[in-house]
Scaffold this motif. Structure first.
Motif, PDB file in Angstrom:
ATOM      1  N   LEU A 116       0.833  -1.202   0.000  1.00 19.60           N
ATOM      2  CA  LEU A 116       0.000   0.000   0.000  1.00 19.60           C
ATOM      3  C   LEU A 116       0.871   1.257   0.000  1.00 19.60           C
ATOM      4  CD1 LEU A 116      -2.761   1.402   0.183  1.00 19.60           C
ATOM      5  CD2 LEU A 116      -2.582   1.204   2.662  1.00 19.60           C
ATOM      6  N   LEU A 117       1.907   1.290   0.826  1.00 14.74           N
ATOM      7  CA  LEU A 117       2.794   2.461   0.878  1.00 14.74           C
ATOM      8  C   LEU A 117       3.512   2.647  -0.462  1.00 14.74           C
ATOM      9  CD1 LEU A 117       4.317   2.221   4.464  1.00 14.74           C
ATOM     10  CD2 LEU A 117       2.294   3.480   3.690  1.00 14.74           C
ATOM     11  N   TRP A 118       3.919   1.550  -1.088  1.00 14.18           N
ATOM     12  CA  TRP A 118       4.564   1.606  -2.398  1.00 14.18           C
ATOM     13  C   TRP A 118       3.567   2.106  -3.450  1.00 14.18           C
ATOM     14  CZ3 TRP A 118       3.479  -1.611  -6.688  1.00 14.18           C
ATOM     15  CH2 TRP A 118       4.380  -1.485  -7.749  1.00 14.18           C
ATOM     16  N   ALA A 119       2.338   1.576  -3.417  1.00 14.01           N
ATOM     17  CA  ALA A 119       1.300   1.982  -4.375  1.00 14.01           C
ATOM     18  C   ALA A 119       0.949   3.457  -4.201  1.00 14.01           C
ATOM     19  CB  ALA A 119       0.053   1.110  -4.208  1.00 14.01           C
ATOM     20  N   LEU A 120       0.958   3.931  -2.978  1.00 13.00           N
ATOM     21  CA  LEU A 120       0.697   5.344  -2.707  1.00 13.00           C
ATOM     22  C   LEU A 120       1.725   6.220  -3.427  1.00 13.00           C
ATOM     23  CD1 LEU A 120      -1.130   7.233  -1.054  1.00 13.00           C
ATOM     24  CD2 LEU A 120       0.488   7.007   0.823  1.00 13.00           C
ATOM     25  N   ALA A 121       2.972   5.792  -3.409  1.00 12.08           N
ATOM     26  CA  ALA A 121       4.026   6.521  -4.120  1.00 12.08           C
ATOM     27  C   ALA A 121       3.745   6.533  -5.621  1.00 12.08           C
ATOM     28  CB  ALA A 121       5.386   5.887  -3.834  1.00 12.08           C
ATOM     29  N   LEU A 122       3.351   5.401  -6.173  1.00 18.17           N
ATOM     30  CA  LEU A 122       3.033   5.335  -7.604  1.00 18.17           C
ATOM     31  C   LEU A 122       1.867   6.247  -7.961  1.00 18.17           C
ATOM     32  CD1 LEU A 122       3.304   1.556  -8.574  1.00 18.17           C
ATOM     33  CD2 LEU A 122       4.906   3.401  -9.052  1.00 18.17           C
ATOM     34  N   LEU A 123       0.836   6.250  -7.111  1.00 13.84           N
ATOM     35  CA  LEU A 123      -0.327   7.100  -7.372  1.00 13.84           C
ATOM     36  C   LEU A 123       0.049   8.578  -7.328  1.00 13.84           C
ATOM     37  CD1 LEU A 123      -3.022   5.133  -5.344  1.00 13.84           C
ATOM     38  CD2 LEU A 123      -2.917   5.389  -7.837  1.00 13.84           C
ATOM     39  N   MET A 124       0.932   8.957  -6.390  1.00 12.45           N
ATOM     40  CA  MET A 124       1.373  10.353  -6.317  1.00 12.45           C
ATOM     41  C   MET A 124       2.202  10.728  -7.547  1.00 12.45           C
ATOM     42  SD  MET A 124       2.113  11.395  -2.378  1.00 12.45           S
ATOM     43  CE  MET A 124       2.714   9.885  -1.646  1.00 12.45           C
ATOM     44  N   LYS A 125       3.086   9.831  -7.973  1.00 14.94           N
ATOM     45  CA  LYS A 125       3.896  10.102  -9.170  1.00 14.94           C
ATOM     46  C   LYS A 125       3.007  10.279 -10.393  1.00 14.94           C
ATOM     47  CE  LYS A 125       7.937   7.574  -7.598  1.00 14.94           C
ATOM     48  NZ  LYS A 125       8.816   6.443  -7.806  1.00 14.94           N
ATOM     49  N   LYS A 126       2.010   9.403 -10.539  1.00 14.49           N
ATOM     50  CA  LYS A 126       1.091   9.471 -11.674  1.00 14.49           C
ATOM     51  C   LYS A 126       0.280  10.764 -11.631  1.00 14.49           C
ATOM     52  CE  LYS A 126      -2.753   6.987 -13.803  1.00 14.49           C
ATOM     53  NZ  LYS A 126      -3.675   5.881 -13.660  1.00 14.49           N
ATOM     54  N   ALA A 127      -0.231  11.111 -10.446  1.00 13.87           N
ATOM     55  CA  ALA A 127      -1.029  12.337 -10.309  1.00 13.87           C
ATOM     56  C   ALA A 127      -0.171  13.569 -10.607  1.00 13.87           C
ATOM     57  CB  ALA A 127      -1.621  12.419  -8.899  1.00 13.87           C
ATOM     58  N   ALA A 128       1.106  13.534 -10.211  1.00 12.77           N
ATOM     59  CA  ALA A 128       2.002  14.669 -10.473  1.00 12.77           C
ATOM     60  C   ALA A 128       2.195  14.888 -11.975  1.00 12.77           C
ATOM     61  CB  ALA A 128       3.349  14.445  -9.793  1.00 12.77           C
ATOM     62  N   LYS A 129       2.144  13.811 -12.742  1.00 14.01           N
ATOM     63  CA  LYS A 129       2.318  13.918 -14.191  1.00 14.01           C
ATOM     64  C   LYS A 129       1.024  14.274 -14.910  1.00 14.01           C
ATOM     65  CE  LYS A 129       6.157  10.714 -14.675  1.00 14.01           C
ATOM     66  NZ  LYS A 129       6.552   9.371 -15.059  1.00 14.01           N
TER      67      LYS A 129
END
Length: 122
Positions: free
Chosen positions: A7-20
């Motif tokens: 979940l913590l790893w996926a949260l990072a991916l979601l933030m990276k995607k949202a930033a783009k």
């Protein structure tokens, strides 16, 4: 423990995607330069998130001076609180001392505010 780590790893991916891809999320990152971390209270599981230059990066280790830390009593509590549909779950966990926050509370509020941008796409 593994589900919480994912979940913590996926949260990072979601933030990276949202930033783009999400201009509203990018606006929330504008001018920000800090690190924060989510972890279990015993520190056995920790993930840092670094906000800088309108991006978010992440590592699975503690940051030496995070702006804030959200520590969950254990991985099970962390998973339950972060995936809860109840908007009051986080506050209840704080009241029950299942979650301990240290550091800059205004940035914790910022983090709670950006969570609406981090829903996985259907």
């Amino acid at each position: 423990m593994i589900k919480f780590r994912l979940l913590l790893w996926a949260l990072a991916l979601l933030m990276k995607k949202a930033a783009k891809k999400n201009p509203d999320f990018r606006q929330q990152l504008e001018g920000k330069d800090f690190a924060f971390q989510l972890q279990t209270a015993d520190g056995a599981l920790v993930r840092q998130y670094r906000v800088l230059n309108n991006t978010v990066r992440s590592k699975s280790k503690a940051h030496k001076s995070p702006a804030f830390t959200i520590a969950f009593r254990d991985a099970e509590v962390g998973l339950k609180v972060l995936t809860s549909k109840n908007p009051n779950a986080f506050m209840k966990a704080i009241q029950d001392k299942d979650v301990v926050i240290s550091g800059d509370l205004s940035l914790v509020m910022w983090f709670q505010g950006i969570s609406k941008y981090l829903k996985p796409s259907k």
